[in-house]
Motif scaffolding. Structure first.
Motif, PDB file in Angstrom:
ATOM      1  N   CYS A  54     -22.425 -30.108 116.271  1.00 52.71           N
ATOM      2  CA  CYS A  54     -23.600 -30.042 115.751  1.00 52.71           C
ATOM      3  C   CYS A  54     -23.907 -31.342 114.871  1.00 52.71           C
ATOM      4  O   CYS A  54     -24.979 -31.854 115.014  1.00 52.71           O
ATOM      5  CB  CYS A  54     -23.970 -29.018 114.756  1.00 52.71           C
ATOM      6  SG  CYS A  54     -24.018 -27.308 115.428  1.00 52.71           S
ATOM      7  N   LEU A  70     -27.952 -29.931 107.038  1.00 52.11           N
ATOM      8  CA  LEU A  70     -27.970 -28.876 108.004  1.00 52.11           C
ATOM      9  C   LEU A  70     -26.975 -28.010 108.760  1.00 52.11           C
ATOM     10  O   LEU A  70     -26.710 -27.006 108.875  1.00 52.11           O
ATOM     11  CB  LEU A  70     -29.010 -29.618 109.238  1.00 52.11           C
ATOM     12  CG  LEU A  70     -30.659 -29.833 108.897  1.00 52.11           C
ATOM     13  CD1 LEU A  70     -31.064 -30.371 110.056  1.00 52.11           C
ATOM     14  CD2 LEU A  70     -31.232 -28.657 108.332  1.00 52.11           C
ATOM     15  N   ILE A  74     -26.281 -24.060 109.216  1.00 52.79           N
ATOM     16  CA  ILE A  74     -26.237 -23.555 110.475  1.00 52.79           C
ATOM     17  C   ILE A  74     -24.798 -22.878 110.620  1.00 52.79           C
ATOM     18  O   ILE A  74     -24.904 -21.948 111.123  1.00 52.79           O
ATOM     19  CB  ILE A  74     -26.059 -24.819 111.631  1.00 52.79           C
ATOM     20  CG1 ILE A  74     -27.483 -25.362 111.534  1.00 52.79           C
ATOM     21  CG2 ILE A  74     -25.852 -24.257 113.128  1.00 52.79           C
ATOM     22  CD1 ILE A  74     -27.589 -26.656 112.612  1.00 52.79           C
TER      23      ILE A  74
END
Lengths: 300, 455
Positions: A54, A70, A74
């Motif tokens: 990611c 983020l 996530i």
């Protein structure tokens, strides 16, 4: 002590610390989940892996700072989904079932990433502000001559220390932490006191995943981003948990540093280096069967 | 009487059935050979005789693991070789002497199967066995790890199926572990050392102190030995060597040991992703901007490849010396024919791994045509002591005594970002080393080839 020896020792300690810190971040999640939920989560390496992938994608598309914000979020969500959707059904099942299902999950994650991104590692460039080397001899008074260390690795050590510090704070000085700690000791009693421990334990799984996400963002450029990395990180991290004592956060931290130092100080003796972490595990478990800071009654 | 009769009936029911079954299997297996041995000179070996109108080749390459990039490129080259063998083109136009027609091999169309060695000898053997037993390949090839290549060579000898090595650089492949059924076109660590030693001494002086980091398996070990031998011949001192596990991703603990030593040169006996990681991290540790013993610190990568250079990036490889078997910028007719057809097919130039695999496939097919049969002992004899041109610069020689191919090799230096012209222009050819300068006596290494017919 001669200047060269001090330099050498300092660099080796720094390297050991850096090696240990990635293991520590993964092991913290592992030990937290084990301590609270009693689940041996073999999919934790895969969470690190997902974090790293990611991070590469988000850092490449939006910028590194977005990845820092983020990716942990996530992973937190993935952790909650995983716990609610799958793991919760295994709380009352034997440890072997838990190990099989989480190990299976790890393989699925690894193969899925291989399928999507290929088996090769994806370049994960360090952001420009983290590139280059730090001239340590200019800052540390007792160093002489020319002693350098990559800036990114120093950042990694710093970030890990902050994360570990924050976790300690959360567990020791907040109400949430108090519930979690008491739940680790006696979940049934906490439930009798009218506290919804299940919801909080789900959050703990998410928290473990979140830390793995942070480790993925900052550790990715060092451990590389390829599907095999998850499993590679899992074994030493699991050893860290066992050596530190199942369910002990402080133990995990100490064990991670011990293993990092062991790897760093044996680097020149490859035949020993390749088995040193297992050797340490054997010695520790022979002298302290519950690990360095393991508590009576946990995983027994 | 009755009892005895009953006994014999009962006894027949199991043990004797098994015995009889085994005996008839032996007779069924050997019977036809007993009758044909005198009438046919070429008995069945491995998957010979080839049945049907298609002959199968097996391509066993690392599709995962530290050498996956190389493996992917090898597979591209193999597919191209099959295409050219069936339809003409590429080096079929330049290889001499050649009996290849561009219409298959010995009147049969060439088909292929591929497998993943996972850069692991055990996985490679399993995959190769499947190719031999299930897919009936007459020849198989592949590489990118010497331990994998050596494991497959032993299997080749055992099964009677020729193995044409892909990229393998350990001295052992055609040294102590050489096999009659294995052939290597790629150069080896000894030749790298012989070519590189004098160039390094010229560039960096004779008073240098080298620290080696070495991949911990057969290739790394022999390369370390060879580079040590040839640099020490030039006056260098070897300070230390650390064996690192294949597939290591974080080299910091080893690089710290290098920093803590008094070495002024780091030799990275790593390949593939290992080299990309160790070189990149060595640069991150400031080793290219450092001074030791009053000299600029230097990094050497004895076995270079364009793919690795690409993985490490131009700024990291800038000025780093190494050796390579082949580079796509070579201008001889054979290299250019190959590069052109590869680029037409895939849109980018081939690597040295691709070139060696392509050439090996053509050489095997050519040997079958020249021998007029797929019968392995005859094909082996056709390859042994074969001299050919048009597959790279100069004349190449496949030495029969150890199955090592000798040809010109290259000493190269990484091009920095400001020097390179295009994405793939990463290596500057410093010296074109002639075949006769890197050839060595066959008794330099021990080992036996073994028999033409598998025992």
């Amino acid at each position: 002590m001669s200047g060269d020896l001090i330099n050498a020792l300092f660099l080796q300690i720094l390297t050991g610390l850096q090696l240990g810190m990635i293991y520590a971040m993964i092991a913290l999640g592992l030990t937290l989940i084990f301590g609270t939920l009693g689940v041996v989560n073999f999919a934790h390496g895969a969470l690190y892996l997902i974090g790293a992938y990611c991070a590469v994608i988000i850092a490449g598309k939006l910028g590194f700072l977005y990845a820092v914000i983020l990716v942990p979020l996530i992973l937190f969500v993935i952790g909650i989904i995983l716990e609610r959707g799958l793991i919760q059904y295994f709380y009352d099942r034997p440890h072997t079932d838990q190990i099989l299902v989480t190990f299976g999950l790890a393989i699925v994650a690894e193969e899925a990433l291989k399928w999507i991104f290929g088996a090769n590692n994806i370049p994960y460039p360090v952001p420009s502000w983290g590139q280059g080397i730090v001239m340590l001899h200019e800052y540390v008074p007792f160093l002489s001559g020319f002693v350098v260390f990559p800036k990114w690795r120093l950042i990694l050590i710093l970030v890990s220390l902050v994360v570990i510090g924050a976790l300690f704070f959360l567990l020791q000085f907040t109400r949430f932490g108090l519930v979690i700690r008491s739940g680790m000791r006696d979940a049934e009693m906490v439930r009798f006191l009218g506290i919804n421990i299940t919801r909080r334990f789900a959050a703990v799984f998410g928290l473990g995943a979140l830390i793995a996400g942070i480790a993925g963002v900052f550790g990715g450029p060092i451990t590389q981003v390829s599907p095999a990395v998850g499993m590679k990180m899992l074994v030493p991290s699991f050893l860290v948990v066992v050596i530190g004592g199942m369910g002990s956060v402080a133990g995990a931290l100490i064990a991670a540093v011990v293993l990092g130092m062991a790897l760093s100080f044996t680097a020149e003796y490859s035949s020993i280096q390749q088995i040193i972490i297992y050797l340490v595990a054997v010695v520790v478990l022979l002298t302290r069967p519950r690990g360095l800071m393991g508590k009576k009654g946990v995983f027994e | 009487m009755t009892d005895r009769k009953d006994d014999s009936n009962r006894g027949w029911s199991r043990r004797n059935v098994l015995k009889a079954g085994a005996a008839s299997a032996v007779i069924a297996g050997t019977g036809p050979m007993i009758f044909t041995r005198n009438s046919w000179a070429q008995d069945a070996i491995g998957n010979f005789p080839v049945k049907g109108d298609t002959v199968m080749f097996g391509f066993n390459v690392p599709q995962t693991g530290a050498y996956a990039d190389e493996g992917a490129d090898e597979l591209r080259a193999y597919k191209l070789a099959v295409k050219h063998l069936n339809n003409g083109g590429g080096m079929l136009e330049t290889l001499k002497p050649s009996s290849l027609t561009g219409q298959g091999v010995l009147g049969k169309k060439v088909g292929y199967v591929s497998g993943d060695t996972q850069t692991s000898p055990d996985a490679a053997r399993t995959s190769a066995r499947r190719m031999i037993e299930r897919d009936k390949v007459i020849m198989y090839g592949g590489g990118s790890s010497s331990s994998v290549a050596i494991a497959q060579q032993y299997l080749a000898q055992e099964m009677g199926v020729i193995f044409m090595c892909g990229l393998t650089h350990s001295n052992d492949t055609t040294g102590k572990d050489k096999r009659r059924y294995g052939f290597r076109h790629f150069f080896n660590a000894y030749m790298s050392g012989k070519a590189l030693g004098p160039v390094l001494a010229d560039a960096y002086g004779t008073d240098r102190r080298a620290f080696h980091l070495t991949a911990d398996y057969t290739w790394g070990h022999t390369q370390y030995q060879s580079i040590k031998e040839f640099t020490e011949k030039e006056g260098w001192t070897t300070v230390n060597n650390i064996m690192t596990p294949l597939g290591t991703s974080d080299y910091s603990q080893f690089l710290t040991a290098v920093l803590n030593s008094d070495a002024d040169v780091l030799v990275l006996n790593h390949y593939g992703k290992d080299m990309v990681n160790s070189l990149t991290q060595a640069v991150q540790f400031g080793m290219k901007d450092m001074q030791k013993n009053g000299k600029d610190f230097q990094i050497v990568v004895p076995l270079y490849s364009r793919l690795m250079a690409q993985g490490a990036g131009a700024s990291n490889i800038d000025g780093v010396f190494g050796s390579t078997n082949w580079n796509w910028t070579l201008e001889d007719a054979g290299s250019q024919a190959f590069v052109k057809s590869f680029e037409d097919e895939y849109g980018f130039p081939p690597s040295q791994a691709a070139q060696t695999c392509y050439v090996q496939t053509l050489l095997y097919a050519n040997a079958c045509e020249r021998a007029g049969t797929f019968y392995p002992p005859e094909v082996i004899k056709a390859l042994e002591d074969f001299r050919f041109t048009g597959a790279g610069p100069g004349e190449a020689y496949y030495r029969g005594a150890d199955h090592q191919c000798f040809k010109d090799i290259l000493v190269v230096q990484g091009k920095g970002p400001d020097q390179k012209q295009g994405e793939y222009d990463l290596l500057n050819i410093v010296q074109h080393v002639k075949r006769d300068d890197v050839i060595y006596p066959v008794d330099t290494f021990s080992g036996e080839l073994g028999p033409y017919k598998p025992a």
